[in-house]
Design a protein around this motif. Structure first.
Motif, PDB file in Angstrom:
ATOM      1  N   VAL A  25       0.687  -1.122  -0.072  1.00  8.81           N
ATOM      2  CA  VAL A  25      -0.012   0.215   0.153  1.00  8.81           C
ATOM      3  C   VAL A  25       0.859   1.197  -0.074  1.00  8.81           C
ATOM      4  O   VAL A  25       1.842   1.426   0.601  1.00  8.81           O
ATOM      5  N   PRO A  26       0.797   2.102  -1.088  1.00  8.54           N
ATOM      6  CA  PRO A  26       1.636   3.277  -1.188  1.00  8.54           C
ATOM      7  C   PRO A  26       1.156   4.204   0.103  1.00  8.54           C
ATOM      8  O   PRO A  26       0.051   4.185   0.630  1.00  8.54           O
ATOM      9  N   VAL A  27       2.222   4.821   0.500  1.00  8.98           N
ATOM     10  CA  VAL A  27       1.985   5.997   1.721  1.00  8.98           C
ATOM     11  C   VAL A  27       2.308   7.378   1.230  1.00  8.98           C
ATOM     12  O   VAL A  27       3.761   7.634   0.706  1.00  8.98           O
ATOM     13  N   ARG A  28       1.528   8.301   1.691  1.00 14.32           N
ATOM     14  CA  ARG A  28       1.778   9.746   1.407  1.00 14.32           C
ATOM     15  C   ARG A  28       2.129  10.336   2.621  1.00 14.32           C
ATOM     16  O   ARG A  28       1.696   9.776   3.607  1.00 14.32           O
ATOM     17  N   ARG A  66       8.300  14.739  -5.775  1.00 16.84           N
ATOM     18  CA  ARG A  66       7.889  14.141  -4.477  1.00 16.84           C
ATOM     19  C   ARG A  66       7.386  14.987  -3.574  1.00 16.84           C
ATOM     20  O   ARG A  66       7.315  14.729  -2.455  1.00 16.84           O
ATOM     21  N   LEU A  67       6.857  16.101  -4.246  1.00 22.30           N
ATOM     22  CA  LEU A  67       6.028  17.227  -3.547  1.00 22.30           C
ATOM     23  C   LEU A  67       4.824  17.351  -3.888  1.00 22.30           C
ATOM     24  O   LEU A  67       4.613  17.379  -5.326  1.00 22.30           O
ATOM     25  N   ALA A  68       3.767  17.717  -3.048  1.00 18.40           N
ATOM     26  CA  ALA A  68       2.436  18.296  -3.618  1.00 18.40           C
ATOM     27  C   ALA A  68       2.015  19.526  -2.549  1.00 18.40           C
ATOM     28  O   ALA A  68       2.696  19.594  -1.464  1.00 18.40           O
ATOM     29  N   LEU A 109      10.356  10.597   3.754  1.00 22.75           N
ATOM     30  CA  LEU A 109      10.601  10.289   2.390  1.00 22.75           C
ATOM     31  C   LEU A 109      11.554   9.008   2.566  1.00 22.75           C
ATOM     32  O   LEU A 109      11.343   7.871   2.162  1.00 22.75           O
ATOM     33  N   ALA A 110      12.327   9.059   3.425  1.00 22.70           N
ATOM     34  CA  ALA A 110      13.619   8.147   3.897  1.00 22.70           C
ATOM     35  C   ALA A 110      12.900   6.780   4.452  1.00 22.70           C
ATOM     36  O   ALA A 110      13.288   5.699   4.264  1.00 22.70           O
ATOM     37  N   MET A 111      11.833   7.169   5.280  1.00 26.53           N
ATOM     38  CA  MET A 111      11.071   6.143   5.905  1.00 26.53           C
ATOM     39  C   MET A 111      10.253   5.299   4.778  1.00 26.53           C
ATOM     40  O   MET A 111       9.758   4.309   4.963  1.00 26.53           O
ATOM     41  N   GLY A 112      10.011   5.837   3.609  1.00 24.59           N
ATOM     42  CA  GLY A 112       9.248   5.090   2.508  1.00 24.59           C
ATOM     43  C   GLY A 112       7.996   5.975   1.959  1.00 24.59           C
ATOM     44  O   GLY A 112       7.369   5.432   1.132  1.00 24.59           O
ATOM     45  N   CYS A 113       7.786   7.165   2.325  1.00 21.06           N
ATOM     46  CA  CYS A 113       6.631   7.775   1.798  1.00 21.06           C
ATOM     47  C   CYS A 113       6.963   8.206   0.471  1.00 21.06           C
ATOM     48  O   CYS A 113       8.110   8.542   0.038  1.00 21.06           O
ATOM     49  N   TYR A 114       5.967   7.824  -0.575  1.00 19.58           N
ATOM     50  CA  TYR A 114       6.516   8.365  -1.876  1.00 19.58           C
ATOM     51  C   TYR A 114       6.144   9.731  -2.295  1.00 19.58           C
ATOM     52  O   TYR A 114       6.855  10.208  -3.223  1.00 19.58           O
ATOM     53  N   GLU A 115       5.701  10.599  -1.476  1.00 17.80           N
ATOM     54  CA  GLU A 115       5.621  11.940  -1.752  1.00 17.80           C
ATOM     55  C   GLU A 115       5.335  12.712  -0.185  1.00 17.80           C
ATOM     56  O   GLU A 115       4.651  12.241   0.516  1.00 17.80           O
ATOM     57  N   ILE A 116       5.555  14.082  -0.168  1.00 17.65           N
ATOM     58  CA  ILE A 116       5.200  14.674   0.893  1.00 17.65           C
ATOM     59  C   ILE A 116       4.220  15.807   0.372  1.00 17.65           C
ATOM     60  O   ILE A 116       4.472  16.740  -0.606  1.00 17.65           O
ATOM     61  N   SER A 117       2.896  15.907   1.135  1.00 19.72           N
ATOM     62  CA  SER A 117       2.194  17.046   0.943  1.00 19.72           C
ATOM     63  C   SER A 117       2.259  18.285   1.694  1.00 19.72           C
ATOM     64  O   SER A 117       2.129  18.097   2.869  1.00 19.72           O
ATOM     65  N   LEU A 118       2.580  19.250   1.330  1.00 21.92           N
ATOM     66  CA  LEU A 118       2.803  20.524   1.872  1.00 21.92           C
ATOM     67  C   LEU A 118       1.748  20.954   2.393  1.00 21.92           C
ATOM     68  O   LEU A 118       1.006  21.672   1.640  1.00 21.92           O
TER      69      LEU A 118
END
Ligand code: HMG
Ligand code: MG
Length: 308
Positions: free
Chosen positions: A141-144, A208-210, A172-181
């Motif tokens: 399951v992808p994680v945001r 990798r940013l939203a 991101l290093a933990m495995g989130c595919y993207e960071i939503s700001l």
């Protein structure tokens, strides 16, 4: 496409967060059947990424206590992704059992907001996120990752952009595919959003940013434009501008999806969303809540229909 010196992208992804970020702040209890019908209409309008609910404590957010019922009742089709907020492993396991496609962890850049929102420090919230992300990876399951208060905090005021980067990098290093700001209280301007991205972008690539802009000060569209110019291609918005955060008093809803789609249509940037059908979905929930839409575009379209 080129406009002046800007190369606009051919397309942008919108994550529709109205059913979650929007409804979480509503005092009127919205029955699961209405939430499901709203999401069905959003999907029919072409929304391909919908944040449907949160698997959080029902004591903290009673409106979303029906998360599993809503998730199980949603229509499915290829290319349509349902995401849900999950604060801890308990939430993740419930979301997974209910058939979520993607989950989102949420961490704040402000200690005070972190305590008020999820009852722990920033460091503790990162510790909570780690096993959740690991479990999600095992389940495929992808994680945001949401990062809240990236511009300002309702309790601490302005947050320095330099504070955002290490937390985003950790997620991101933990495995989130993207960071939503998350501009949680909508205090950002084109200037502060640009300043933030100029700090983040040398180390973190734009894909990798939203942008997750609340519209409290009416700046969210300008913030999208500032972020678009710097390469951001994914934005969160809420149909009818619904919402706010129960732990950020005075913060209004997200940027209205209708307003965002109108802006992007004008720039010939594809979103896959039909504006009229989207506005009709917004009207559906506004009628249920018994008040007009916060979207300027939705109101203009409705006024035009009345005249015709
Ligand atoms: P806590 O009270 O510190 O947690 O809450 P706890 O572990 O002590 O558990 C307390 C009770 O909650 C227990 O039940 C747990 O079982 C239950 P009891 O034994 O008392 O009956 N519990 C849960 N129940 C269902 N699902 C769960 C869950 N976890 C524990 N996942 C907690 C800590 C994180 C759970 C709580 O603070 C919480 O749920 N907070 C959510 C707050 C929230 O949803 N805020 C709004 C979303 S964030 C936002 O809007 C910002 C964003 O849009 C971006 C932006 O704009 O910046 C994302
Ligand atoms: Mg939000």
């Amino acid at each position: 496409m080129t406009c002046g010196s800007t190369d606009w992208p051919g397309s942008v992804l919108i994550t529709e967060v109205g059913p979650r970020d929007g409804l979480q702040n509503e005092q009127t209890v919205v029955p699961a059947a209405i939430k499901i019908e709203l999401i069905r209409r959003l999907a029919a309008a072409g929304c391909a990424s919908i944040e449907a609910t949160s698997f959080v404590s029902p004591k903290w957010v009673p409106q979303l206590a029906d998360a599993a019922e809503v998730m199980r009742g949603l229509p499915r089709r290829a290319g349509l992704r349902y995401t849900a907020l999950t604060p801890n492993l308990k939430g993740f396991e419930a979301a997974l059992a209910a058939g979520v496609d993607e989950v989102a962890v949420f961490v704040a850049a402000s200690e005070s907001f972190s305590q008020k929102n999820i009852n722990c420090s920033i460091a503790e919230s990162l510790d909570r996120a780690e096993p959740l992300i690991a479990a999600a990876q095992v389940a495929g399951v992808p994680v945001r990752g949401y990062l809240s208060c990236v511009i300002a905090c309702p309790y601490e005021g302005a947050i320095a952009p330099e504070k955002i980067r290490p937390i985003a990098e950790m997620l991101l290093a933990m495995g989130c595919y993207e960071i939503s700001l998350g501009d949680t209280i909508g205090a950002g301007t084109a200037g502060t959003v640009q300043a933030l991205l100029e700090v983040l972008l040398p180390g973190i690539s734009a894909d990798r940013l939203a942008g997750h802009f609340h519209d409290t000060y009416g700046q969210a569209l300008a913030n999208v434009l500032a972020a678009l110019r710097l390469g951001i291609r994914h934005f969160d918005s809420s149909v009818g501008g619904l919402g706010g955060c129960p732990y950020a008093r005075g913060a209004t809803g997200n940027l209205a999806t209708e307003d965002l789609v109108y802006l992007l249509n004008g720039l010939k940037i594809e979103t896959g969303i039909d504006l009229d059908r989207l506005a009709a979905a917004g009207q559906f929930i506004a009628d249920f809540l018994g008040r007009p839409s916060h979207s300027r575009v939705a109101r203009a379209l409705a006024a035009k229909q009345e005249v015709a």
